[in-house]
Design an enzyme around this catalytic site. Structure first.
Site, PDB file in Angstrom:
ATOM      1  N   ASP A 189       0.872  -1.167   0.000  1.00 61.75           N
ATOM      2  CA  ASP A 189       0.000   0.000   0.000  1.00 61.75           C
ATOM      3  C   ASP A 189       0.913   1.222   0.000  1.00 61.75           C
ATOM      4  O   ASP A 189       1.672   1.439   0.948  1.00 61.75           O
ATOM      5  CB  ASP A 189      -0.887  -0.026   1.247  1.00 61.75           C
ATOM      6  N   GLY A 233      -9.325   5.766  -6.352  1.00 58.75           N
ATOM      7  CA  GLY A 233      -8.127   4.964  -6.498  1.00 58.75           C
ATOM      8  C   GLY A 233      -6.984   5.427  -5.616  1.00 58.75           C
ATOM      9  O   GLY A 233      -7.161   5.791  -4.452  1.00 58.75           O
ATOM     10  N   VAL A 234      -5.790   5.436  -6.178  1.00 59.11           N
ATOM     11  CA  VAL A 234      -4.598   5.856  -5.445  1.00 59.11           C
ATOM     12  C   VAL A 234      -4.721   7.302  -4.986  1.00 59.11           C
ATOM     13  O   VAL A 234      -4.341   7.650  -3.857  1.00 59.11           O
ATOM     14  CB  VAL A 234      -3.336   5.673  -6.324  1.00 59.11           C
ATOM     15  N   ASP A 235      -5.246   8.148  -5.853  1.00 57.60           N
ATOM     16  CA  ASP A 235      -5.408   9.570  -5.538  1.00 57.60           C
ATOM     17  C   ASP A 235      -6.227   9.754  -4.259  1.00 57.60           C
ATOM     18  O   ASP A 235      -5.822  10.461  -3.324  1.00 57.60           O
ATOM     19  CB  ASP A 235      -6.093  10.264  -6.723  1.00 57.60           C
ATOM     20  N   TYR A 269      -7.929   5.186 -15.588  1.00 53.75           N
ATOM     21  CA  TYR A 269      -7.554   5.778 -16.879  1.00 53.75           C
ATOM     22  C   TYR A 269      -7.353   4.721 -17.964  1.00 53.75           C
ATOM     23  O   TYR A 269      -7.142   5.060 -19.128  1.00 53.75           O
ATOM     24  CB  TYR A 269      -6.290   6.626 -16.728  1.00 53.75           C
TER      25      TYR A 269
END
Length: 371
Positions: free
Chosen positions: A9, A31-33, A120
């Site tokens: 992570d 997501g990651v953002d 994306y």
């Protein structure tokens, strides 16, 4: 310096900077953002509001706030549109801009996600290749440790699509190594397994025993336990015959003086023969400078197998010389190991790009070279 591909992570990584796969607004998302913003706390969003967004392929930096990382580098990757709209160039630019920004801010350790591979839509196998190639190229001329953090299992198991030829090579070599011949199966089923592969002296009593039965001296490798027990003077568990006495006595000093070239000595000799600098060699090997210094300063240093293989790759040794270097470290290529077979495949095909090799090793769930 080293590029590590890990499953983790990214918000828990204790590095100087983590990279956020952000939207152009830099105001958070999924997501990651979203995970990075949640872990960093509301102050990250406040600072992002002052940056005026970020164009695709570029990067901007903020503090890390509640994250273990000191900085967050926000970069915007391309949306996949089929591959004909400059997506690859934009993705390379996103990685490169982030790396340059990290280097400018004196970051020694950086962790990246697989940019653009989530919402994306950039194909994960292609996204991984762009990441490995771009980061690897940057590290050849910059001192930095980079982690490519893969979170989801789907990105991790891409080997079947991207490395079909390697998979076939593994099948040809790994499977045959673990398939018994028909003769071996027949011998096992008949019970013809010697209790020991050590040689047993052929005594007169044994000779007489077999002569009485009108049998010639047997091949002792394939005697059953009952057959061994039936031979007079034979112990139940055979032992090796004593070595014959020798008139040659070698002192410890003389024996030590006959030691072969060590791994460290061979490595340094090969570096000189290739006309490389130390830095060029350990960077091509994906090896940390401190580890290389230990090897250089200790003629008897025993590296790990991945380290020894990494130097063989960096020196672009042909397969026979790579085997020799591995032997100096006390190892050998084994067809009982997928890791060994994959590295052997690349060396046999004269592909010495260690980052591509590690990409393949990662895809096949193997440990990586160097590091």
């Amino acid at each position: 310096m080293p590029l590590h591909i890990v499953r983790n992570d990214i918000t828990t990584m204790k590095v100087d900077a983590i990279v956020n796969a952000a939207k152009e607004s830099l105001l958070g998302g999924g997501g990651v953002d979203g995970a990075i913003h949640r872990a960093a706390g509301p102050d990250l969003l406040k600072e992002c509001r002052t940056l005026g967004g970020c164009k695709t392929g570029q990067a901007k930096i903020t503090k890390g706030y509640r994250l273990p990382a000191k900085f967050v580098i926000h970069t915007v990757g391309p949306v996949w549109q089929g591959g004909s709209c400059g997506e690859r160039e934009l993705l390379i630019s996103a990685y490169r801009s982030s790396l340059e920004l990290a280097f400018a801010n004196k970051c020694e350790t950086v962790a990246f996600p697989l940019i653009s591979s989530g919402a994306y839509g950039y194909p994960k196998d292609q996204a991984l290749k762009v990441a490995v190639d771009t980061i690897g190229d940057f590290l050849l001329s910059h001192d930095m440790t980079v982690y490519l953090v893969i979170f989801d299992r789907a990105a991790y198991t891409i080997g079947g699509k991207l490395f079909a030829d390697i998979a076939a090579y593994i099948d040809d070599h790994y499977v045959s190594e673990h398939t018994d011949s028909l003769e071996e199966q027949r011998r096992r089923s008949a019970g013809f397994n010697a209790p020991s592969m050590t040689e047993v002296p052929w005594t007169p009593a044994k000779a007489a025993h077999w002569s009485d039965k009108n049998l010639s001296q047997p091949d002792e490798r394939f005697l059953t336990t009952s057959m061994w027990e039936s031979i007079p003077g034979t112990p139940l568990t055979p032992t090796a015959a004593p070595l014959p006495p020798t008139s040659l006595t070698i002192s410890l000093d003389e024996a030590l003086s006959q030691l072969d070239e060590s791994f460290s000595q061979m490595l340094l000799r090969k570096i000189d023969e290739r006309g490389l600098t130390d830095a060029q060699c350990y960077k091509k090997a994906n090896i940390d400078r401190k580890l290389f210094s230990k090897i250089r300063s200790d003629v008897h240093y025993k590296p790990s197998k991945p380290t020894a293989m990494a130097f063989a790759v960096a020196l672009e040794l042909p397969l026979q010389e790579a085997r020799e270097m591995l032997g100096k470290a006390g190892f050998a290529f084994s067809h009982a190991s997928k890791f060994d077979i994959i590295v052997e495949y690349f060396i046999a095909h004269q592909n010495y790009n260690i980052f591509e090799i590690n990409e393949a090793l990662f895809a096949f769930d193997q440990s990586l070279l160097g590091g």
